[in-house]
Design an enzyme around this catalytic site. Sequence first.
Site, short mmCIF file in Angstrom:
data_model
loop_
_atom_site.label_atom_id
_atom_site.label_comp_id
_atom_site.label_asym_id
_atom_site.label_seq_id
_atom_site.Cartn_x
_atom_site.Cartn_y
_atom_site.Cartn_z
N GLY A 12 1.00 -1.14 -0.12
CA GLY A 12 -0.12 0.08 0.04
C GLY A 12 1.01 1.26 -0.11
N MET A 13 0.30 2.37 0.75
CA MET A 13 1.07 3.65 0.55
C MET A 13 2.53 3.59 1.14
SD MET A 13 -0.57 5.37 -1.46
CE MET A 13 0.05 6.82 -1.47
N ILE A 14 2.36 2.77 2.50
CA ILE A 14 3.46 2.59 3.11
C ILE A 14 4.56 1.79 2.72
CG2 ILE A 14 4.52 2.32 5.70
CD1 ILE A 14 2.05 2.75 6.97
N ASP A 34 2.46 -8.46 -1.94
CA ASP A 34 1.12 -8.07 -1.40
C ASP A 34 0.22 -9.23 -2.09
OD1 ASP A 34 -0.24 -5.05 -0.57
OD2 ASP A 34 -1.83 -6.81 -1.23
N ARG A 89 -7.15 3.00 16.59
CA ARG A 89 -6.44 2.01 16.04
C ARG A 89 -6.91 0.53 16.62
NH1 ARG A 89 -2.95 5.92 17.98
NH2 ARG A 89 -1.41 6.90 16.33
N ASN A 121 -1.22 -1.84 12.61
CA ASN A 121 -2.04 -1.30 13.85
C ASN A 121 -3.29 -2.26 14.21
OD1 ASN A 121 -1.13 1.11 14.90
ND2 ASN A 121 -1.93 2.18 13.24
N HIS A 176 1.33 2.64 21.41
CA HIS A 176 1.08 3.39 20.20
C HIS A 176 -0.40 3.70 19.98
CE1 HIS A 176 1.70 5.35 16.44
NE2 HIS A 176 1.15 4.47 15.65
C1 LMR Z 1 -0.12 6.72 12.79
O1 LMR Z 1 0.37 7.02 13.80
O2 LMR Z 1 0.20 7.69 12.01
C2 LMR Z 1 -0.36 5.32 12.26
O3 LMR Z 1 -0.63 4.55 13.59
C3 LMR Z 1 -1.67 5.29 11.68
C4 LMR Z 1 -2.94 5.70 12.62
O4 LMR Z 1 -3.97 4.93 12.33
O5 LMR Z 1 -2.74 6.54 13.36
#
Ligand code: LMR
Length: 320
Positions: A12-14, A34, A89, A121, A176
């Site tokens: 994907g984008m990342i 992928d 998330r 995530n 996170h």
């Molecule tokens: C972020 O912090 O940018 C990633 O974990 C994506 C998200 O859903 O926030």
Amino acid sequence: MARKKIALIGAGMIGGTLAHLAAKKEMGDVVLFDIAEGMPQGKALDLSQCGPIEGFDAKITGTNDYADIAGADVVIVTAGVPRKPGMSRDDLLGINLKVMKAVGEGIKNNCPDAFVICITNPLDAMVWALREFSGLPHNKVVGMAGVLDSARFATFLAWEFDTSVKDVNAFVLGGHGDTMVPVLSYSTINGIPVADMAKIKGVSESRLDEIVDRTRKGGGEIVGLLGNGSAYYAPATSAISMAEAYLGDQKRILPCAAHLTGEYGVDGLYVGVPAVIGADGIEGVVEIELSDEEKNNLQVSIDAVKELLEACKGLDSSLA
Ligand code: LMR
């Protein structure tokens, strides 16, 4: 010396940004995996054609077959779905857990000696599950979050103090999620503690609190602005710095989701802490002194991660 092999799971984008960065830095040959047929192949072909313009020499291939990641030195996992505005998330837990199972098995069967960096995530739960499914040693599986969260914190501090980001050293502990703990007491501007700098520049405590809050919600802010997807440039850049630390045996101290065995009073969880990354993967965890308030905040974040792990175990009996 054989060229290194970087496997990127998720195109994907990342994944695409990671492939571009890895190739541009000539970190090794890149395999972009992928399950969507044609997509990784198309992106790999497009990116390969940047080589003659940018002057990089890296073989970039796209694949739908895990066998092609065989022998990878580094695997960066972005597979799964990103959240949409209004979601947390944690809402991605069920869907991305299934993805981690397939990815973990792909890694186990093809590149059990790799250093694995997870970006998917909800990060702290997904990196834990990926480790369980892959069976790799704990020091070889790590979550990318702290580098990204700390970069956000540093960016906002640099803007506030009207200083170069190069002079800002800021870091974030914990999970996170929105309970993460940006640690102002260890943040400096060219060695000057942020609290002292705030007095010099007349920045109030409440303004610093706003910056801490914005950092905590930094991912969601970008999700809201993009409307259909989440951040990718800074997450990819963060993971690449971790991969470089490993491949170059740099012994960098980077905040990342590392497996803890007693440090910070945590056992058996992945939580964001300052960790040393070198040729052996996570070579150590740095335990810093925290104030009572910081300890309490960290505990809230750790409890949130624990709760997520319990939910993971409830969703997949092989994890219980
Ligand atoms: C972020 O912090 O940018 C990633 O974990 C994506 C998200 O859903 O926030």
